[in-house]
Design a protein around this motif. Sequence first.
Motif, PDB file in Angstrom:
ATOM      1  N   ASN A  54       0.826  -1.213   0.000  1.00 28.84           N
ATOM      2  CA  ASN A  54       0.000   0.000   0.000  1.00 28.84           C
ATOM      3  C   ASN A  54       0.863   1.266   0.000  1.00 28.84           C
ATOM      4  O   ASN A  54       0.594   2.202  -0.762  1.00 28.84           O
ATOM      5  N   ILE A  65      -1.773   7.525   1.443  1.00 26.64           N
ATOM      6  CA  ILE A  65      -1.594   6.184   2.005  1.00 26.64           C
ATOM      7  C   ILE A  65      -2.938   5.680   2.522  1.00 26.64           C
ATOM      8  O   ILE A  65      -3.302   4.529   2.345  1.00 26.64           O
ATOM      9  N   CYS A  66      -3.654   6.583   3.186  1.00 27.16           N
ATOM     10  CA  CYS A  66      -4.957   6.249   3.776  1.00 27.16           C
ATOM     11  C   CYS A  66      -5.933   7.353   3.391  1.00 27.16           C
ATOM     12  O   CYS A  66      -5.544   8.515   3.277  1.00 27.16           O
ATOM     13  N   GLN A  67      -7.199   6.965   3.185  1.00 25.69           N
ATOM     14  CA  GLN A  67      -8.204   7.988   2.817  1.00 25.69           C
ATOM     15  C   GLN A  67      -8.434   8.984   3.945  1.00 25.69           C
ATOM     16  O   GLN A  67      -8.851  10.111   3.712  1.00 25.69           O
ATOM     17  N   GLY A 181      -9.323  -4.046  16.636  1.00 30.37           N
ATOM     18  CA  GLY A 181      -8.984  -3.694  15.254  1.00 30.37           C
ATOM     19  C   GLY A 181      -9.300  -2.252  14.889  1.00 30.37           C
ATOM     20  O   GLY A 181      -8.907  -1.776  13.818  1.00 30.37           O
ATOM     21  N   ASN A 182     -10.012  -1.537  15.769  1.00 26.03           N
ATOM     22  CA  ASN A 182     -10.473  -0.183  15.412  1.00 26.03           C
ATOM     23  C   ASN A 182      -9.369   0.811  15.011  1.00 26.03           C
ATOM     24  O   ASN A 182      -9.540   1.558  14.060  1.00 26.03           O
ATOM     25  N   CYS A 184      -6.556   0.327  13.571  1.00 31.61           N
ATOM     26  CA  CYS A 184      -5.715  -0.179  12.483  1.00 31.61           C
ATOM     27  C   CYS A 184      -4.327  -0.608  12.936  1.00 31.61           C
ATOM     28  O   CYS A 184      -3.313  -0.016  12.530  1.00 31.61           O
ATOM     29  N   GLN A 240      -4.685  -5.640  12.141  1.00 34.78           N
ATOM     30  CA  GLN A 240      -6.103  -5.355  11.902  1.00 34.78           C
ATOM     31  C   GLN A 240      -7.025  -5.937  12.986  1.00 34.78           C
ATOM     32  O   GLN A 240      -8.241  -5.993  12.799  1.00 34.78           O
ATOM     33  N   HIS A 272      -0.827   2.059  11.696  1.00 39.08           N
ATOM     34  CA  HIS A 272       0.435   1.705  11.031  1.00 39.08           C
ATOM     35  C   HIS A 272       0.879   2.782  10.045  1.00 39.08           C
ATOM     36  O   HIS A 272       2.051   2.849   9.692  1.00 39.08           O
TER      37      HIS A 272
ATOM     38  N   GLY B  78     -10.091   3.304   1.851  1.00 38.38           N
ATOM     39  CA  GLY B  78     -10.085   2.206   2.813  1.00 38.38           C
ATOM     40  C   GLY B  78     -11.296   2.314   3.728  1.00 38.38           C
ATOM     41  O   GLY B  78     -12.040   3.292   3.671  1.00 38.38           O
ATOM     42  N   PRO B  79     -11.488   1.306   4.581  1.00 37.28           N
ATOM     43  CA  PRO B  79     -12.658   1.292   5.466  1.00 37.28           C
ATOM     44  C   PRO B  79     -12.499   2.213   6.669  1.00 37.28           C
ATOM     45  O   PRO B  79     -11.373   2.472   7.114  1.00 37.28           O
ATOM     46  N   THR B  80     -13.610   2.684   7.206  1.00 36.85           N
ATOM     47  CA  THR B  80     -13.597   3.404   8.473  1.00 36.85           C
ATOM     48  C   THR B  80     -14.069   2.440   9.572  1.00 36.85           C
ATOM     49  O   THR B  80     -14.474   1.312   9.284  1.00 36.85           O
ATOM     50  N   LYS B 104     -14.119  -2.027   9.185  1.00 38.93           N
ATOM     51  CA  LYS B 104     -13.034  -2.540  10.033  1.00 38.93           C
ATOM     52  C   LYS B 104     -13.445  -2.470  11.490  1.00 38.93           C
ATOM     53  O   LYS B 104     -14.156  -1.548  11.903  1.00 38.93           O
ATOM     54  N   GLY B 105     -12.994  -3.444  12.264  1.00 41.23           N
ATOM     55  CA  GLY B 105     -13.251  -3.464  13.699  1.00 41.23           C
ATOM     56  C   GLY B 105     -14.502  -4.249  14.062  1.00 41.23           C
ATOM     57  O   GLY B 105     -15.355  -4.526  13.211  1.00 41.23           O
ATOM     58  N   ALA B 124     -14.288  -7.758   6.651  1.00 41.17           N
ATOM     59  CA  ALA B 124     -13.275  -6.787   7.077  1.00 41.17           C
ATOM     60  C   ALA B 124     -12.377  -6.469   5.900  1.00 41.17           C
ATOM     61  O   ALA B 124     -11.836  -7.370   5.262  1.00 41.17           O
ATOM     62  N   ALA B 126      -8.906  -4.175   4.992  1.00 38.69           N
ATOM     63  CA  ALA B 126      -7.776  -3.752   5.806  1.00 38.69           C
ATOM     64  C   ALA B 126      -7.739  -2.234   5.947  1.00 38.69           C
ATOM     65  O   ALA B 126      -7.685  -1.509   4.948  1.00 38.69           O
ATOM     66  N   GLY B 127      -7.756  -1.758   7.191  1.00 42.10           N
ATOM     67  CA  GLY B 127      -7.729  -0.328   7.469  1.00 42.10           C
ATOM     68  C   GLY B 127      -6.379   0.274   7.142  1.00 42.10           C
ATOM     69  O   GLY B 127      -5.350  -0.363   7.346  1.00 42.10           O
ATOM     70  N   GLY B 128      -6.398   1.490   6.624  1.00 42.84           N
ATOM     71  CA  GLY B 128      -5.146   2.181   6.323  1.00 42.84           C
ATOM     72  C   GLY B 128      -4.520   1.777   5.006  1.00 42.84           C
ATOM     73  O   GLY B 128      -3.377   2.122   4.729  1.00 42.84           O
ATOM     74  N   LEU B 129      -5.290   1.041   4.195  1.00 48.21           N
ATOM     75  CA  LEU B 129      -4.755   0.576   2.906  1.00 48.21           C
ATOM     76  C   LEU B 129      -5.528   1.192   1.738  1.00 48.21           C
ATOM     77  O   LEU B 129      -5.811   0.539   0.733  1.00 48.21           O
ATOM     78  N   GLY B 130      -5.848   2.476   1.906  1.00 52.77           N
ATOM     79  CA  GLY B 130      -6.696   3.161   0.934  1.00 52.77           C
ATOM     80  C   GLY B 130      -6.131   3.231  -0.466  1.00 52.77           C
ATOM     81  O   GLY B 130      -6.880   3.177  -1.446  1.00 52.77           O
ATOM     82  N   LEU B 132      -4.077   1.013  -1.914  1.00 48.27           N
ATOM     83  CA  LEU B 132      -4.147  -0.329  -2.497  1.00 48.27           C
ATOM     84  C   LEU B 132      -5.584  -0.711  -2.862  1.00 48.27           C
ATOM     85  O   LEU B 132      -5.848  -1.248  -3.946  1.00 48.27           O
ATOM     86  N   VAL B 164     -11.799 -10.031   4.254  1.00 48.51           N
ATOM     87  CA  VAL B 164     -11.813 -11.246   5.068  1.00 48.51           C
ATOM     88  C   VAL B 164     -13.200 -11.344   5.695  1.00 48.51           C
ATOM     89  O   VAL B 164     -13.742 -10.330   6.150  1.00 48.51           O
TER      90      VAL B 164
END
Lengths: 281, 186
Positions: A54, A65-67, A181-182, A184, A240, A272, B78-80, B104-105, B124, B126-130, B132, B164
């Motif tokens: 990513n 990297i993240c939205q 997992g909240n 990340c 996650q 992360h 990515g997911p919130t 996520k979560g 789920a 993967a969080g933070g992988l927006g 990708l 997942v």
Amino acid sequence: MREVGYFDIVERVAEICVKAACLLPEDVFAALEKSVGIEVSELGASLLRDCVRNSQVASEKECPICQDTGFAVFFVEMGEEVRVEGGSLAGAISEGTALGYSRGYLRKSIVDDPVFGRRNTGDNTPPVIHLELVPGDKIRIVVAPKGGGSENMSALAMLKPSDGKRGIVEFAVKTVVEAGGNPCPPLVVGIGVGGTFEKAAILAKKSLLRPLGQPSTSSGYALMEAEILGRINSSGVGPQGLGGSVTALAVHIEHFPCHIASLPVAVNLNCHAARHAETTI
Amino acid sequence: MEPRRITSPLDETTARNLRSGERVLLDGVIYTARDAAHQRWCEALGTGDEPFFESEGAAVYFAGPTPAKPGAKVGSIGPTTSGRMDAYSPTVIRKAKIRAMIGKGNRSAAVVEAMKECGCVYLAAAGGLGALLAESVIESEIVAYADLGPEAVRRLVVRGFPAVVAIDCEGNNLYETGPMQFRTVK
């Protein structure tokens, strides 16, 4: 007295906002790469490999990297022998934030009022600015965009002095494990110990800027960092929150003197995507 | 194990056959909706207003992307955190009859109860992988609540979107079983 132009600051701030959102710091990238080999869960390792991919995609495409490009949080060290010409420092940082978030196609995630209306301000302002006066004639500006997911799982406790080291360790581990997992995971865990209510929180946030995994210069706190990291990574939460052995990449503690009655502890979680970028003018 | 390929909208049998812990690659149509959109959606469901999209069998993705750069279909996406939708999801599952949620979560007991009852699955991403995840989005258009900006409802067409199965339609929950499996201290 040295003078720095208002628009020079605006431009530099815009640049670091975009850079922070799109380019993962090298130390964080290296830690993620290393974590793939440590993770015992097959799914976890595959999620960590995706984290690495990513940040490569983000850097190649110059996209975030993240939205969640976050709340723009600034740590500014302002030399006592420099002044801003043509406007205020706070104004320049705010204008630079708006410019960077617009120019970089970053998400605008700030609402104007926390309770009433919650209307998006449209340009990701206002930023949060932590200002420190330092000797010299330079202005050092660090931006650490902070996502909502990990910020929401952060916590602060006013412990009793008798709770001591054990109380701090338990509170930090509990905060991470309950977050699941909240936020990340794998996380960078920033802990502020001492000071006052607000000082502890600022220390926790500031500790996230330390080079990843660099231990505290005080041996007692360095040992606590290692103990907390060990406890977190044996919790099973994993990448996650779906199970595994890499829940955190690092634990950083910053400390400050405190009142005879107090032991404030703040735990600021970072996902992360531990993003920050800086410039010195 | 290779991920299972599934197509959205999902039928009930497919949804009920997915197992917690299984990896999937999703093709087809999904809709983004997060906090503010859920609030409005539930108000509309309460008053019997026209739904803004064909929700029956739909997959809802808790996400708000960055703006698309010129020439791109979508920005990072990515997911919130799904937990903030827990207040709305039981209503959305029962009344709008959605078949899948992506986020996520962990989720609340009330959400899992509605999922089991109606045959809705929770995936789920993967969080933070927006960056990708954006690579698997091939179409994107705003279909409702454009005034919400990043929180507007978007209709996405995805190909090979990786996820997942976190909570299946029997209530098996990877957010509970996963950490338990890898815990090395009490």
